[in-house]
Design an enzyme around this catalytic site. Sequence first.
Site, PDB file in Angstrom:
ATOM      1  N   GLU A  60      -3.239   0.839   2.500  1.00 23.80           N
ATOM      2  CA  GLU A  60      -3.555  -0.243   3.448  1.00 23.80           C
ATOM      3  C   GLU A  60      -2.642  -0.145   4.665  1.00 23.80           C
ATOM      4  O   GLU A  60      -1.528   0.392   4.587  1.00 23.80           O
ATOM      5  CB  GLU A  60      -3.352  -1.588   2.730  1.00 23.80           C
ATOM      6  CG  GLU A  60      -3.632  -2.796   3.614  1.00 23.80           C
ATOM      7  CD  GLU A  60      -3.766  -4.099   2.824  1.00 23.80           C
ATOM      8  OE1 GLU A  60      -3.421  -4.125   1.629  1.00 23.80           O
ATOM      9  OE2 GLU A  60      -4.229  -5.096   3.431  1.00 23.80           O
ATOM     10  N   ASN A  72     -13.302  -7.606   1.079  1.00 24.16           N
ATOM     11  CA  ASN A  72     -12.175  -7.567   0.141  1.00 24.16           C
ATOM     12  C   ASN A  72     -11.717  -8.980  -0.157  1.00 24.16           C
ATOM     13  O   ASN A  72     -11.541  -9.800   0.766  1.00 24.16           O
ATOM     14  CB  ASN A  72     -11.000  -6.796   0.779  1.00 24.16           C
ATOM     15  CG  ASN A  72      -9.707  -6.960  -0.007  1.00 24.16           C
ATOM     16  OD1 ASN A  72      -9.538  -6.383  -1.075  1.00 24.16           O
ATOM     17  ND2 ASN A  72      -8.798  -7.802   0.487  1.00 24.16           N
ATOM     18  N   GLU A  73     -11.506  -9.284  -1.396  1.00 25.51           N
ATOM     19  CA  GLU A  73     -10.979 -10.599  -1.812  1.00 25.51           C
ATOM     20  C   GLU A  73     -11.578 -11.721  -0.965  1.00 25.51           C
ATOM     21  O   GLU A  73     -10.866 -12.529  -0.365  1.00 25.51           O
ATOM     22  CB  GLU A  73      -9.443 -10.607  -1.751  1.00 25.51           C
ATOM     23  CG  GLU A  73      -8.840  -9.637  -2.740  1.00 25.51           C
ATOM     24  CD  GLU A  73      -7.339  -9.826  -3.003  1.00 25.51           C
ATOM     25  OE1 GLU A  73      -6.684 -10.626  -2.327  1.00 25.51           O
ATOM     26  OE2 GLU A  73      -6.834  -9.132  -3.920  1.00 25.51           O
ATOM     27  N   TYR A  86      -3.002  -8.017 -10.500  1.00 23.77           N
ATOM     28  CA  TYR A  86      -1.618  -7.538 -10.382  1.00 23.77           C
ATOM     29  C   TYR A  86      -0.825  -8.127 -11.528  1.00 23.77           C
ATOM     30  O   TYR A  86      -1.031  -9.297 -11.898  1.00 23.77           O
ATOM     31  CB  TYR A  86      -1.006  -8.001  -9.058  1.00 23.77           C
ATOM     32  CG  TYR A  86      -1.544  -7.249  -7.869  1.00 23.77           C
ATOM     33  CD1 TYR A  86      -1.019  -6.019  -7.515  1.00 23.77           C
ATOM     34  CD2 TYR A  86      -2.601  -7.767  -7.115  1.00 23.77           C
ATOM     35  CE1 TYR A  86      -1.509  -5.315  -6.422  1.00 23.77           C
ATOM     36  CE2 TYR A  86      -3.094  -7.072  -6.028  1.00 23.77           C
ATOM     37  CZ  TYR A  86      -2.555  -5.849  -5.683  1.00 23.77           C
ATOM     38  OH  TYR A  86      -3.046  -5.149  -4.604  1.00 23.77           O
ATOM     39  N   GLU A 136      -7.791  -2.820  -7.081  1.00 23.02           N
ATOM     40  CA  GLU A 136      -6.376  -3.143  -6.820  1.00 23.02           C
ATOM     41  C   GLU A 136      -5.746  -3.542  -8.143  1.00 23.02           C
ATOM     42  O   GLU A 136      -6.205  -4.480  -8.797  1.00 23.02           O
ATOM     43  CB  GLU A 136      -6.226  -4.283  -5.810  1.00 23.02           C
ATOM     44  CG  GLU A 136      -6.525  -3.860  -4.380  1.00 23.02           C
ATOM     45  CD  GLU A 136      -6.198  -4.936  -3.346  1.00 23.02           C
ATOM     46  OE1 GLU A 136      -5.241  -5.706  -3.564  1.00 23.02           O
ATOM     47  OE2 GLU A 136      -6.911  -4.990  -2.332  1.00 23.02           O
ATOM     48  N   GLN A 155       0.141   0.437  -4.232  1.00 20.33           N
ATOM     49  CA  GLN A 155      -0.583   1.273  -3.308  1.00 20.33           C
ATOM     50  C   GLN A 155       0.048   2.660  -3.317  1.00 20.33           C
ATOM     51  O   GLN A 155       1.078   2.860  -3.947  1.00 20.33           O
ATOM     52  CB  GLN A 155      -0.545   0.668  -1.922  1.00 20.33           C
ATOM     53  CG  GLN A 155      -1.222  -0.717  -1.859  1.00 20.33           C
ATOM     54  CD  GLN A 155      -1.442  -1.203  -0.422  1.00 20.33           C
ATOM     55  OE1 GLN A 155      -1.233  -0.495   0.546  1.00 20.33           O
ATOM     56  NE2 GLN A 155      -1.865  -2.452  -0.304  1.00 20.33           N
TER      57      GLN A 155
HETATM   58  O1  AHR Z   1      -2.183  -4.895  -2.042  1.00 18.20           O
HETATM   59  C1  AHR Z   1      -1.684  -5.963  -1.297  1.00 18.20           C
HETATM   60  C2  AHR Z   1      -2.694  -7.077  -1.125  1.00 18.20           C
HETATM   61  O2  AHR Z   1      -2.978  -7.673  -2.349  1.00 18.20           O
HETATM   62  C3  AHR Z   1      -4.051  -6.676  -0.594  1.00 18.20           C
HETATM   63  O3  AHR Z   1      -4.090  -6.593   0.783  1.00 18.20           O
HETATM   64  C4  AHR Z   1      -4.919  -7.792  -1.066  1.00 18.20           C
HETATM   65  O4  AHR Z   1      -6.259  -7.388  -1.233  1.00 18.20           O
HETATM   66  C5  AHR Z   1      -4.264  -8.257  -2.337  1.00 18.20           C
HETATM   67  O5  AHR Z   1      -4.142  -9.617  -2.401  1.00 18.20           O
END
Ligand code: AHR
Length: 520
Positions: A56, A203-204, A270, A324, A373
Amino acid sequence: MNLKPLIGLFAPAMLLWTTPDVHAQSATTSFNAKLVVHVDQAKDTINRNIYGQFSEHLGHCIYEGLWVGEDSPIPNTRGLRNDVVAALKQIKVPVLRWPGGCFADEYHWKDGIGPRAQRPSMINTHWGGVTENNHFGTHEFFDLCEQVGCEPYICGNVGSGGVQEMQQWVEYITSGGISPMTDERKKNGREQPWKLRYFGVGNENWGCGGNMTPEFYADQFRRYATYVRNFGDNRIFKIACGPNGGDYKWTETLMRQVGRQMNGLALHFYCGTGLKSRSATLFDEGDWFFLLRNASHMEELVTRHSEIMDKYDPEKRIALVVDEWGAWHQVEPGTNPGFLYQQNTLRDALVAGVTLNIFNGHAARVRMANIAQMVNVLQSMVLTDKEKMVLTPTYHVFEMYTVHQDAKLLPTELQSADYASGADKIPAVSASASRDAAGRIHVTFCNLNPNAAAEVTCELQGAKTQKLSGRALTAPAINAHNTFEQPENVKPAEFTALKVTDTGFVATLPAKSVVVIEAE
Ligand code: AHR
């Protein structure tokens, strides 16, 4: 089978935050585990895209991490760092997602084409409010993919971009016909269209991508996706924004309303961070357990989202794309909080190993995943500092697991003691097995217990083993990590604690380790 009682429980006193004594006990204790691998029941293929990456416009992922520009004293090829590209080739990156993340829903692709000096700058509002000069754009991204040898996966702007803008981006990239976008691309130096298979429609969009409800996004997806066209023989695989972790309503709504229009549904999860410490490197065993327990939660997420998808798509036409995932810690002291720059320890290597084993196990539905990432951001493969580069423990796991890419998944049954913290527990061992095109069997193991070795008896049903070899990733301390000064604190070493048996092999996995075994 009699499992020895678990000896790896840590004393309650360890739950109190103290200056971490991170040197785990020498693993004189051990526990038993048993793995049955059904070599004769191979069915699904492990899509190599499970080993995908995400990059990103965030902190020093693109700028300085991948892109230094043609005039940089750092050795580069057309502006892309040679050292980083060479390292990424070693882990056989299959697919790369770009330009975000949250950045994607504010990115206007036309700002990133044409002569660099004339490209407009913008403020990267999500990530530190820094100036984005757009020097890395569409052409540079495709060059990166070609140099690394991976497929591009582009995420389009639904949150703040128009339908025409998205339609024209796909046309600019993939059209060979006569059109203003094709002419524009040729004018910018690229005669032939590129191939683009993977395209994300936002995205999201439940969060940074527009704060939409699932019903509203489903309608947006239907509209935007209509104009994501197939030019010539290029075929786009359309990926819809999927759920945030355990948001099962999102999956249900999307599958019900637009299942027929999509090829993939993207899940984000995450795991973070510790029970008490959010630091990537300063944590105790309680934090170690907490993070690995959170990482293991991926099994439940993937299982439950898959069950919903099965209801609407029993043929498994639609891929679950975990685009992600990874560990999210506190940034390194003294760095910009908006840059998400974090160190990466043996604990993160275990997060990667466990998660990749889970994805392999769901190969029929999970057909792409992209760790967050690739460089200098979150759970990255490499860290850079000006001309220096260091490989992280997570990098080494990806390298060890390349053997699973496009191999046949072998069904497994695992019995293992638990690794516990107070009343909470997780299986101490995680495993995954596959057979490659040459007939070699690979088993990847993680021993999550930092205090005890795992004595694993492995039965390879339907195969006769003659030759074994292995590699292990471990270190004396649970927070061991690589630095620019000491880049080899954590790296794989030959693993010899294994023996052929009549039915397969036995292996003694070191405490807190990731191990790959090859059986021929
Ligand atoms: O990876 C960092 C961020 O986490 C990304 O931009 C977003 O899609 C997610 O919330």
